[in-house]
Design a protein around this motif. Structure first.
Motif, PDB file in Angstrom:
ATOM      1  N   SER A  17       0.683  -1.365   0.087  1.00  0.00           N
ATOM      2  CA  SER A  17      -0.083   0.108   0.578  1.00  0.00           C
ATOM      3  C   SER A  17       0.353   1.353  -0.425  1.00  0.00           C
ATOM      4  O   SER A  17       0.411   2.459   0.507  1.00  0.00           O
ATOM      5  N   LEU A  67      -1.443   4.612  -4.385  1.00  0.00           N
ATOM      6  CA  LEU A  67      -2.545   3.983  -4.167  1.00  0.00           C
ATOM      7  C   LEU A  67      -3.558   5.634  -5.327  1.00  0.00           C
ATOM      8  O   LEU A  67      -3.058   6.312  -5.062  1.00  0.00           O
ATOM      9  N   THR A  68      -4.019   4.617  -5.925  1.00  0.00           N
ATOM     10  CA  THR A  68      -4.415   5.563  -6.989  1.00  0.00           C
ATOM     11  C   THR A  68      -5.306   5.974  -6.422  1.00  0.00           C
ATOM     12  O   THR A  68      -7.320   4.829  -5.673  1.00  0.00           O
ATOM     13  N   ILE A  69      -6.076   7.327  -5.944  1.00  0.00           N
ATOM     14  CA  ILE A  69      -7.342   7.547  -4.646  1.00  0.00           C
ATOM     15  C   ILE A  69      -8.375   8.840  -6.074  1.00  0.00           C
ATOM     16  O   ILE A  69      -7.284  10.103  -5.572  1.00  0.00           O
ATOM     17  N   GLY A  70      -9.507   9.534  -5.636  1.00  0.00           N
ATOM     18  CA  GLY A  70     -10.110  10.597  -6.117  1.00  0.00           C
ATOM     19  C   GLY A  70      -8.995  10.654  -7.272  1.00  0.00           C
ATOM     20  O   GLY A  70      -9.365   9.792  -8.765  1.00  0.00           O
ATOM     21  N   THR A  78      -6.208  11.902  -8.015  1.00  0.00           N
ATOM     22  CA  THR A  78      -5.131  11.606  -7.679  1.00  0.00           C
ATOM     23  C   THR A  78      -3.688  10.443  -7.828  1.00  0.00           C
ATOM     24  O   THR A  78      -5.096   9.303  -7.458  1.00  0.00           O
ATOM     25  N   LEU A 135      -1.314   8.901  -4.921  1.00  0.00           N
ATOM     26  CA  LEU A 135      -1.047   9.125  -3.278  1.00  0.00           C
ATOM     27  C   LEU A 135       0.465   8.002  -2.706  1.00  0.00           C
ATOM     28  O   LEU A 135      -0.073   6.775  -3.796  1.00  0.00           O
TER      29      LEU A 135
END
Lengths: 119, 289
Positions: free
Chosen positions: B80, B83-86, B88, B90
């Motif tokens: 982890s 991480l692709t989130i929203g 963007t 991270l």
């Protein structure tokens, strides 16, 4: 609006779980209090690290708007914020009680993590 | 030949055994302190350090102008750390193990790598013994990359003595993997036995021959001996609980300096190990792969 509540069980009467990343279940409900989905979080319960990050990812993938939980660490907080998910921490009681507290606007959203990273 | 010195329990005498064994072998030896969190061979051996190199781990850096948010980077990462989130991507550099999988898989070539500092590896000389140790940055959790850097400096023309950290997890396994023999140092107490069992169970699947050095052999009980018989672990040497040794240690002196009579014991220990390594390689020749 989709509201996620960390839970010890699979229904609205279950006791909520104060942990975010390692709660056994995450219950998703509508703002009217209807049960929409239950996420089985077993994979993250046993994760070495990054449980909160992955739990945040599953909420983001489901288009969750608000998370109501007990504790939220720095990595999970960063991930939830990136997904635009609002976070209410320090919740107690049953899932139903947490939801009605939210409906009565008795929850203020967190602007920072409220616990240390677990590693 | 590569000989690791491990234990399970802390404070059993790993460093005492490793340093004196290296010192007895003298110009034939190289000592590598792989206890990168708390290295202390240097305290007993007082090496002159002539080279210090920073150890880094490559961690991902995202070019968001190129990224199409496909999420492949996060899917491949076991830790982890990305991480692709929203809208963007991270990264969590402290979780990254530096495998480079995300860089390889990114279809848009949007990921490059930036180094994250983990610690240093220092090399030098302790008399005629070649000296290497790693030191991890305080607060850093990622010891194995530093241990691997220490081991890259193994001189194949010398007898490499690797001082392992206590415990039975990744840093220990990274230290002993690829060695020809593991000396397990323990003491005849319930604590020594408990932790010895764990370490033996952790190391045995690697198929490396092991033997036991019993330190403070005249205290405690007989259970370690019984366990070693049962587990077919040869008893290589025994060192008594001796005030003179403790006083020398408290001054930071090597065991063979405190009591030169032990030089014979360490020479025999090495010969013993050489025989066991030779025997085990013959066994491997007989059994087809």
């Amino acid at each position: 609006m989709k509201i996620a509540i960390t839970s010890t069980g699979k229904n609205l009467d279950s006791l909520m779980d104060p942990r975010f990343g390692r709660a056994p279940y995450i219950v998703i409900a509508s703002s009217d209090g209807d049960l929409l989905e239950v996420i089985d979080n077993a994979v993250n319960v046993n994760a070495m690290r990054g449980a909160g990050i992955q739990a945040a990812k599953s909420l983001a993938d489901r288009g969750v708007d608000v998370l109501l939980t007990g504790h939220c660490g720095p990595n999970a907080f960063t991930a939830l914020q990136a997904a635009g998910i609002k976070i209410g921490t320090d919740q107690t009681g049953s899932v139903k009680e947490v939801l009605s507290r939210f409906k009565d606007q008795g929850i203020s959203f967190a602007d920072k993590p409220n616990v240390e990273a677990h590693w | 030949m590569k000989i690791a010195v491990a234990s399970g329990k802390g404070g059993t005498g790993k460093t005492t055994i490793a340093t004196s064994l290296a010192a007895v072998l003298d110009r034939r030896a190289q000592i590598l302190d792989c206890d990168v969190e708390e290295p202390n061979c240097h305290i007993l051996m007082s090496p002159s350090i002539n080279c210090s190199e920073v150890v880094t781990l490559p961690t991902p850096l995202i070019d968001m102008d190129r990224c199409n948010l496909c999420g492949k980077c996060g899917e491949v990462c076991n830790f982890s750390a990305i991480l692709t989130i929203g809208k963007t991507v991270l990264t969590f550099p402290e979780l990254c193990h530096g495998c480079g999988g995300c860089v390889l898989l990114c279809p848009e070539k949007a990921i490059s790598e930036i180094p994250r500092e983990l610690g240093v590896v220092e090399t030098g000389q302790a008399g005629d013994v070649e000296f290497v140790h790693g030191r991890i940055r305080i607060g850093e959790a990622m010891a194995p990359p530093i241990i691997k850097e220490v081991k890259k400096r193994i001189n194949v023309n010398r007898i490499a003595i690797l001082d392992a950290p206590p415990g039975a997890s990744c840093p220990v396994i990274n230290t002993v993997r690829g060695t020809d023999f593991v000396i397990m140092v323990t003491e005849p107490t319930p604590f020594g036995l408990h932790d010895l069992r764990i370490a033996v169970d952790a190391i045995r699947p690697l198929g490396i021959p092991m033997g036991v050095v019993l330190n403070r052999c005249d205290i405690g009980n007989d259970e370690v001996n019984q366990y070693c018989n049962h587990a077919k672990l040869p008893m290589l040497a025994e060192i008594p609980f001796d005030r003179k040794i403790a006083v020398g240690y408290s001054r930071g002196d090597m065991l063979i300096k405190t009591d030169p009579d032990y030089m014979n014991m360490f020479e025999r220990l090495f010969q013993n190990i050489s025989c066991l390594v030779h025997e085990s390689s013959k066994v491997h020749e007989v059994i087809p792969a």
